[in-house]
Design a protein around this motif. Structure first.
Motif, PDB file in Angstrom:
ATOM      1  N   UNK A  48      12.494  72.083  32.929  1.00 49.22           N
ATOM      2  CA  UNK A  48      13.274  71.877  31.719  1.00 49.22           C
ATOM      3  C   UNK A  48      14.748  72.126  31.995  1.00 49.22           C
ATOM      4  N   UNK A  49      15.063  73.184  32.737  1.00 45.74           N
ATOM      5  CA  UNK A  49      16.458  73.492  33.047  1.00 45.74           C
ATOM      6  C   UNK A  49      17.092  72.372  33.864  1.00 45.74           C
ATOM      7  N   UNK A  50      16.342  71.828  34.821  1.00 47.98           N
ATOM      8  CA  UNK A  50      16.879  70.734  35.637  1.00 47.98           C
ATOM      9  C   UNK A  50      17.124  69.486  34.798  1.00 47.98           C
ATOM     10  N   UNK A  51      16.193  69.213  33.893  1.00 46.98           N
ATOM     11  CA  UNK A  51      16.359  68.057  33.011  1.00 46.98           C
ATOM     12  C   UNK A  51      17.573  68.247  32.104  1.00 46.98           C
ATOM     13  N   UNK A  52      17.749  69.456  31.592  1.00 42.33           N
ATOM     14  CA  UNK A  52      18.867  69.720  30.688  1.00 42.33           C
ATOM     15  C   UNK A  52      20.213  69.665  31.404  1.00 42.33           C
ATOM     16  N   UNK A  53      20.199  69.712  32.730  1.00 40.59           N
ATOM     17  CA  UNK A  53      21.437  69.613  33.483  1.00 40.59           C
ATOM     18  C   UNK A  53      21.971  68.201  33.628  1.00 40.59           C
ATOM     19  N   UNK A  54      21.203  67.222  33.160  1.00 39.78           N
ATOM     20  CA  UNK A  54      21.634  65.822  33.226  1.00 39.78           C
ATOM     21  C   UNK A  54      22.510  65.523  32.020  1.00 39.78           C
ATOM     22  N   UNK A  91      16.510  70.637  23.821  1.00 38.26           N
ATOM     23  CA  UNK A  91      15.378  70.176  23.017  1.00 38.26           C
ATOM     24  C   UNK A  91      14.792  68.880  23.575  1.00 38.26           C
ATOM     25  N   UNK A  92      15.672  67.927  23.943  1.00 40.09           N
ATOM     26  CA  UNK A  92      15.180  66.667  24.503  1.00 40.09           C
ATOM     27  C   UNK A  92      14.547  66.896  25.865  1.00 40.09           C
ATOM     28  N   UNK A  93      15.110  67.810  26.662  1.00 42.28           N
ATOM     29  CA  UNK A  93      14.521  68.124  27.969  1.00 42.28           C
ATOM     30  C   UNK A  93      13.105  68.674  27.802  1.00 42.28           C
ATOM     31  N   UNK A  94      12.896  69.508  26.772  1.00 41.60           N
ATOM     32  CA  UNK A  94      11.547  70.031  26.522  1.00 41.60           C
ATOM     33  C   UNK A  94      10.590  68.919  26.128  1.00 41.60           C
ATOM     34  N   UNK A  95      11.065  67.954  25.310  1.00 37.60           N
ATOM     35  CA  UNK A  95      10.214  66.830  24.932  1.00 37.60           C
ATOM     36  C   UNK A  95       9.834  65.988  26.152  1.00 37.60           C
ATOM     37  N   UNK A  96      10.816  65.740  27.022  1.00 35.48           N
ATOM     38  CA  UNK A  96      10.542  64.939  28.215  1.00 35.48           C
ATOM     39  C   UNK A  96       9.552  65.665  29.120  1.00 35.48           C
ATOM     40  N   UNK A  97       9.789  66.960  29.306  1.00 32.43           N
ATOM     41  CA  UNK A  97       8.914  67.756  30.175  1.00 32.43           C
ATOM     42  C   UNK A  97       7.483  67.751  29.651  1.00 32.43           C
ATOM     43  N   UNK A  98       7.326  67.908  28.349  1.00 28.17           N
ATOM     44  CA  UNK A  98       5.983  67.937  27.754  1.00 28.17           C
ATOM     45  C   UNK A  98       5.314  66.555  27.818  1.00 28.17           C
ATOM     46  N   UNK A  99       6.096  65.485  27.565  1.00 29.11           N
ATOM     47  CA  UNK A  99       5.515  64.140  27.544  1.00 29.11           C
ATOM     48  C   UNK A  99       5.048  63.686  28.924  1.00 29.11           C
TER      49      UNK A  99
END
Length: 676
Positions: free
Chosen positions: A654-660, A666-674
Motif C-alpha cells: 500500500x505504501x509503495x502504491x501511495x508513492x505513485x 485510500x485509492x492505494x488500499x482499494x488497488x491493493x485489496x482488488x
C-alpha cells in the motif's frame, strides 16, 4: 483589411447569372439543379472582396474542396462563370450544392486555415497527406543517474528530448551509439533500484554500472554532459574531450582505460563519417524532395538534427490527379486577373509545377501546429508567403534553399534519390497489385471483361479465427479495396458464449454480427456488401458461412474458402465455393493465388496479434486494474510504468502504491485489496 480597387471584380448581372450554363448532376432533375445553380450564383455575387477560405459541399453534405483566395469573390466566381465542361473541375463543379466562406485578415491566416480544414475534413479534391507526426524521440530521463530511452508521445518538460527521428530504427541506433560511446544506462528505474550486481550490459561495456556503484556520480554526470553535447551537435568538443581523457589515462599508465576510451573515439568517429557530419551551423535542418510520376507523388523528408543525418521518410499524398488539375486552374485564374497600378494585366506569379504544388501542400500540412526548423533545403522553390506562415504567430524567420552547395547539396541529392526509389517501389507494387486483382477477377469471373472501374472498386473481406487452446478467442476481418489493404477498415471481434476451441461456432458468430448490420444498411442505401468474402478454412467453415448467408439472404457465390493443400504447404491451397462449384486449384505461380494468400495471411496476422494482446491482459490481470473505480488511463499508466507491469502492481504494498503520483492512500488500499 480593405480590398484593392485594382483587384475588384464586377459581379455578373442577374440576367447573366441565370443564363450561365448550369451543370446537371446525373441523378438530379434539371429543374432542381438549375434552381441550385441560380442560388449559388447569387451567393457568389454577394461574397466580399477580402482574403479568406472557401469550401464546396455536395448534396449529401460531403466536403468536396477547400481553397484559399486573396479575393474571395473573384476566385470563387471563376468556378461558376467559366466553361469547365469535360474537365476534372467541371466534374467537381457539377456536384456543388452548397458553399461556405470564412474571411480572414491576411493570406497567411488563409493558408493556415485552409490546411487545417484539409487535414481534419479530408476533402475529395484536395491534395491530402496522411497526418503522421507521431515521430519518435530519444529521451534523457531526469534522475540522479539519468537514462536514455526510446519515446513517442506527448513531451514532459521534466525530461530532455532529442529529435524528432524519422523512424524507430533511427532512435534505437542512436541509443546503441550512446551506450557504446558514453555508456549511459537504459534500464527502467524500477530495475535500476533493485539491482544487486551488474547486468550483462556492464559486462559487454555498454553501461558503466551506476546501479551498483561502479562509477561515481561525478564521472557519470560528465558522461551525460558529453552525450548531450554530442546530440546537440558539439561533436568536435566531445571528440577533443575524449582524446584528452585517453591521453591522461595513458600518462597515468592506465592503459586498459586508455584503450577503452580509444575504442569509444573510434566508434564515434565511424558513425560521424557514415552520417555525413557537418560541423558548421547546419545543426537542425529538414531536407525535402518531391517527385511526381505516373499519377502518383512522393515527398521524401530527411532530418538533420545536431548536424547528423538521421534518415528519411517518404510520404505519398491522396487525391493527387484531381487536386493538381484544380490547382493548375486556380493558378491560371490568379495570373490572368491581376492588374498593376496602371491597370495593365500582368502575371502575378510564375507558373507553378506539379512538384511545387505537392511540395507546398506537404509543407503547409506537415508543419502546421509544430515547430519548423529555421532552415529547409528543398528540391523546388517554395513561396515566401508559405514560409512566413510557417513562422507562426512569433514570426520566426524560416529560410528555404532549393539550389544548395557543398554539404547541403549532398543531403539534397541523397533525399532526391531516396524519394525516386520510394516512388518507383510504390508504382511497381501498385502495378503488381492491379495485375493480381485482374487475375483474381478473371479466375473467379467476378466482373465482365475489360471493366476497369469494377477492378478499382473490387472489395474483398477475409475472416480468420485465432485462439490458444480455446483461450482468448478472437476473429479478425480485414479489407482489400482499390488494389490495396485498407487497415483503417479492419475489425476485431471478441467471441463469447461458445465452447473454447469451437472454430465453427466462432465463425458463425462473427459472420452473423458482421453482415446482419451490413444487410440492413444496404437495404437503406447506406452500406455496401463486399464483392468477395474469403474464409480461412475448408468445407466446414464454408458450410457455416453458407448457413449464415442463406439466413440473411446474401448471394452465396461471393463466399470462397481458402483450404490448405496437401501437407499444408504454401502454394498448394485450393478454393472452396459455397454455391456448389467444384474446387479450384489456381497453381503455385498464379497471380490470383498470390493475392488470395496475401489477404489470408494479413487476416491471420491481424487475428493473432489481437488474440495475444487479449490473452496477455487476462493472464497479467490488466483488466482487473482497469475495473478499479478511480483508476483512469493516466493513473493506470503511471502504475504500470512504476512497477513494470500489472504483476508488479499486484505485488506492491500500500505504501509503495501511495508513492505513485496521483494515488492517494485510500485509492492505494482499494488497488491493493482488488488485486489480491
Amino acid at each position: 483589411m480593405h480590398p484593392d480597387p485594382a483587384n475588384d471584380a464586377t459581379p455578373a448581372s442577374p440576367e447573366e447569372q441565370t443564363a450561365a450554363a448550369a451543370p446537371v448532376a446525373a441523378n438530379e432533375p434539371a429543374s432542381a439543379r438549375e434552381l441550385t445553380w441560380q442560388r449559388l450564383l447569387i451567393e457568389v455575387a454577394a461574397l466580399p472582396q477580402l482574403p479568406g477560405v472557401y469550401r464546396y459541399f455536395d448534396a449529401q453534405g460531403g466536403l468536396l474542396y477547400v481553397g484559399k483566395a486573396r479575393n474571395l469573390r473573384k476566385r470563387v466566381s471563376s468556378y461558376f462563370h467559366k466553361d469547365h465542361a469535360g474537365t476534372r473541375i467541371g466534374h467537381m463543379v457539377g456536384r456543388i450544392d452548397r458553399l461556405e466562406t470564412t474571411v480572414v485578415r491576411n493570406e497567411a491566416e488563409a493558408l493556415l486555415l485552409e490546411n487545417n480544414l484539409i487535414k481534419t475534413q479530408n476533402p475529395r479534391f484536395n491534395i491530402l497527406f496522411r497526418d503522421d507526426k507521431s515521430y519518435p524521440y530519444l529521451k534523457l530521463v531526469t534522475h540522479e543517474f539519468p537514462r536514455v530511452a526510446y519515446f513517442r508521445g506527448a513531451v514532459d518538460r521534466r525530461h530532455r528530448y532529442f529529435g524528432p527521428y524519422p523512424s524507430a530504427w533511427a532512435v534505437k541506433e542512436g541509443i546503441q551509439l550512446i551506450q557504446k560511446v558514453f555508456m549511459l544506462r537504459t534500464c527502467e528505474d524500477t530495475v535500476y533500484a533493485n539491482r544487486t550486481r551488474p547486468c550483462l550490459l556492464f559486462q559487454i561495456h555498454r553501461c558503466s554500472g551506476p546501479c551498483v556503484g561502479e562509477i561515481s556520480r561525478e564521472d557519470y554526470a560528465r558522461d551525460v554532459r558529453d552525450a548531450v553535447r554530442f546530440l546537440d551537435g558539439e561533436t568536435e568538443a566531445v571528440l577533443a574531450g575524449l582524446q584528452d581523457e585517453m591521453m591522461a589515462a595513458a600518462e597515468a599508465y592506465e592503459y586498459e582505460k586508455a584503450a577503452e576510451v580509444r575504442d569509444r573515439i573510434g566508434a564515434l568517429s565511424k558513425v560521424l563519417h557514415q552520417q555525413a557530419i557537418d560541423t558548421g551551423d547546419d545543426r537542425d535542418v529538414d531536407v525535402l524532395a518531391v517527385k511526381v510520376q505516373g499519377g502518383k507523388a512522393c515527398v521524401n523528408l530527411a532530418m538533420i538534427r545536431g548536424g547528423r543525418h538521421l534518415g528519411d521518410r517518404a510520404y505519398f499524398p491522396a487525391h493527387i490527379e484531381d487536386a493538381l488539375a484544380l490547382s493548375a486552374a486556380e493558378a491560371d485564374d490568379a495570373n490572368s486577373d491581376e492588374a498593376d497600378e496602371n491597370g495593365h494585366v500582368v502575371a502575378s506569379t510564375e507558373a507553378r509545377s506539379a512538384e511545387q504544388t505537392v511540395l507546398e501542400a506537404f509543407m503547409a500540412q506537415h508543419y502546421l501546429g509544430v515547430d519548423c526548423p529555421a532552415l529547409l533545403v528543398t528540391s523546388h522553390a517554395v513561396s515566401r508567403d508559405l514560409l512566413d506562415a510557417l513562422g507562426g504567430p512569433s514570426q520566426r524567420r524560416i529560410s528555404a534553399q532549393h539550389q544548395p552547395r557543398d554539404q547541403r547539396r549532398i543531403w539534397l541529392d541523397m533525399t532526391i534519390k531516396g524519394g525516386e526509389i520510394a516512388l518507383a517501389r510504390l508504382l511497381a507494387e501498385e502495378g503488381s497489385q492491379q495485375a493480381r486483382t485482374r487475375a483474381l477477377v478473371e479466375a473467379l469471373d467476378l466482373a465482365p471483361e475489360g471493366e476497369d472501374a469494377a477492378l478499382d472498386s473490387l472489395r474483398i473481406e477475409c475472416f480468420d479465427i485465432s485462439h490458444t487452446q480455446g483461450e482468448a478467442t478472437q476473429a479478425s476481418c480485414v479489407v482489400f479495396e482499390a488494389h490495396r489493404m485498407q487497415p483503417a477498415q479492419y475489425r476485431r471481434f471478441n467471441i463469447t458464449g461458445i465452447q473454447g476451441g469451437d472454430d465453427y461456432a466462432a465463425m458463425r458468430q462473427v459472420l452473423q454480427r458482421r453482415y446482419a448490420k451490413l444487410v440492413e444498411a444496404a437495404r437503406q442505401g447506406e452500406g455496401r456488401l463486399p464483392d468477395l468474402v474469403l474464409i480461412d478454412g475448408g468445407k466446414g467453415q464454408v458450410g457455416v458461412a453458407r448457413e449464415v448467408f442463406e439466413s440473411l439472404g446474401i448471394d452465396l457465390s461471393i463466399i470462397v474458402g481458402v483450404e490448405k493443400g496437401e501437407g499444408r504447404k504454401v502454394g498448394l491451397e485450393e478454393l472452396v465455393f459455397a454455391d456448389g462449384r467444384d474446387k479450384v486449384y489456381l497453381g503455385r505461380d498464379s497471380a490470383a493465388l498470390m493475392l488470395v494468400a496475401q489477404i489470408r495471411d494479413e487476416a491471420h496476422r491481424f487475428a493473432i496479434t489481437g488474440m495475444r494482446a487479449k490473452r496477455a491482459s487476462v493472464r497479467t490481470g490488466g483488466s482487473r486494474l482497469e475495473d478499479i473505480p478511480g483508476v483512469g488511463p493516466k493513473k493506470r499508466a503511471r502504475l504500470l510504468q512504476r512497477f513494470g507491469g500489472a504483476r508488479g502492481v499486484a505485488q506492491a504494498s500500500v505504501d509503495e502504491l501511495a508513492g505513485v503520483e496521483g494515488i492517494s492512500v485510500e485509492l492505494a488500499q482499494q488497488i491493493h485489496q482488488a488485486l489480491r
